[in-house]
Write an enzyme that holds these catalytic residues in place. Structure first.
Site, mmCIF file in Angstrom:
data_model
loop_
_atom_site.group_PDB
_atom_site.id
_atom_site.type_symbol
_atom_site.label_atom_id
_atom_site.label_comp_id
_atom_site.label_asym_id
_atom_site.label_seq_id
_atom_site.Cartn_x
_atom_site.Cartn_y
_atom_site.Cartn_z
ATOM 1 N N GLY A 21 11.387 5.661 14.374
ATOM 2 C CA GLY A 21 10.060 5.230 13.949
ATOM 3 C C GLY A 21 10.032 4.223 12.824
ATOM 4 C CG ASN A 23 9.844 -1.597 14.982
ATOM 5 O OD1 ASN A 23 9.619 -2.699 14.492
ATOM 6 N ND2 ASN A 23 10.994 -1.308 15.584
ATOM 7 C CG MET A 99 13.655 5.843 23.660
ATOM 8 S SD MET A 99 14.007 4.081 23.823
ATOM 9 C CE MET A 99 15.525 4.167 24.774
ATOM 10 N NE ARG A 100 9.731 10.217 29.977
ATOM 11 C CZ ARG A 100 10.530 10.723 30.905
ATOM 12 N NH1 ARG A 100 11.819 10.879 30.645
ATOM 13 N NH2 ARG A 100 10.083 11.076 32.080
ATOM 14 C CG LEU A 102 4.570 3.460 29.465
ATOM 15 C CD1 LEU A 102 3.902 2.368 28.656
ATOM 16 C CD2 LEU A 102 3.993 4.827 29.113
ATOM 17 C CG ASN A 116 8.245 -2.458 24.221
ATOM 18 O OD1 ASN A 116 8.401 -1.548 23.417
ATOM 19 N ND2 ASN A 116 9.245 -2.918 24.960
ATOM 20 C CG HIS A 118 13.552 -5.652 24.397
ATOM 21 N ND1 HIS A 118 13.923 -4.456 24.962
ATOM 22 C CD2 HIS A 118 14.555 -6.526 24.669
ATOM 23 C CE1 HIS A 118 15.094 -4.597 25.555
ATOM 24 N NE2 HIS A 118 15.497 -5.839 25.389
ATOM 25 C CG ASP A 154 12.258 -4.322 28.349
ATOM 26 O OD1 ASP A 154 11.347 -3.730 27.747
ATOM 27 O OD2 ASP A 154 13.432 -3.908 28.396
ATOM 28 C CD GLU A 183 13.397 -4.509 16.529
ATOM 29 O OE1 GLU A 183 12.630 -3.554 16.735
ATOM 30 O OE2 GLU A 183 14.602 -4.476 16.837
HETATM 31 C C1 GRF Z 1 13.814 -0.972 18.075
HETATM 32 O O1 GRF Z 1 14.994 -1.722 18.024
HETATM 33 C C2 GRF Z 1 12.895 -1.523 19.128
HETATM 34 O O2 GRF Z 1 12.985 -2.898 19.286
HETATM 35 C C3 GRF Z 1 13.380 -0.834 20.380
HETATM 36 O O3 GRF Z 1 13.738 0.460 19.965
HETATM 37 C C4 GRF Z 1 14.080 0.439 18.582
HETATM 38 C C5 GRF Z 1 13.179 1.437 17.928
HETATM 39 O O4 GRF Z 1 13.494 1.627 16.583
HETATM 40 N N1 GRF Z 1 12.371 -0.851 21.414
HETATM 41 P P1 GRF Z 1 12.493 2.425 15.640
HETATM 42 O O5 GRF Z 1 12.307 3.815 16.281
HETATM 43 O O6 GRF Z 1 11.206 1.686 15.546
HETATM 44 O O7 GRF Z 1 13.208 2.545 14.332
#
Ligand code: GRF
Length: 199
Positions: A21, A23, A99-100, A102, A116, A118, A154, A183
């Protein structure tokens, strides 16, 4: 009508996580710092022990765990998520390490309102382990992408991208850390960009 009446209500975000988490934390911090004009209406995790839930709790944001294992099908799980987010009148959904996959049930319910992030310059290196893919490819540049989510993995329209150099001696971990730093700045910017267009 005075200025306060004209102003539209602060848009509500729903943030979906499965893990760390960081982000999510970047979005929370950007809101607190006034760099992102939004509120988070719900943080939803499919994992009860996702460490990222603590970021939400510390910030006083409502959290909800819906374990995909408790549902008979992907569609049933997605319907439950759609209901939880709709009940809170969320206008934009941010996937942040969710990580699912959709199903169309979810994607169509929030059409053009799911973002999203990536860790690659899409369309390069979609799917799992994009940092390792970049290294295996001998790339000198990789980066991060915020994109709309559609029914292809993606592959939705790009909102913002930023390059990150691949350095000699990089491992997937060192490259991932350098990209993650980017990010954390890119995601709040992209969310604000989309919200500005929705208004
Ligand atoms: C990030 O690298 C994001 O780009 C990818 O999964 C990772 C998630 O990291 N989709 P966090 O849980 O936000 O730390």
């Amino acid at each position: 009508m005075d200025a306060s009446q004209k102003r539209s209500p602060t848009p509500l975000l729903g943030v979906l996580i499965s893990g760390r988490g960081s982000n999510l934390k970047a979005i929370i911090d950007a809101i607190a710092a006034g760099r992102l004009d939004a509120s988070i209406g719900l943080v939803l995790s499919n994992k009860p022990d996702a460490p990222g839930l603590d970021h939400a709790r510390h910030a006083g944001i409502e959290t909800l765990v819906l374990s995909h294992k408790d549902f008979a099908s992907r569609e049933d799980f997605d319907r439950a998520m759609v209901k939880a987010l709709s009940d809170r009148q969320v206008s934009l959904v941010c996937l942040a390490g969710f990580m699912r996959l959709l199903s169309p049930v979810f994607v169509d319910a929030f059409s053009n309102r799911i973002l999203n992030i990536h860790p690659s310059l899409l369309p390069k290196y979609p799917g799992l382990h994009p940092q390792q893919q970049a290294l295996d490819d001998g790339a000198q540049v990789s980066g991060a992408t915020v994109h709309f989510v559609n029914n292809d993995l993606d592959a939705g329209p790009v909102i913002l991208q930023r390059e990150v150099p691949v350095l000699v001696g990089d491992t997937a971990q060192t490259l991932a850390a350098r990209i993650l730093d980017v990010e954390h700045r890119l995601y709040p910017e992209a969310v604000q960009l989309v919200l500005d267009r929705l208004r």
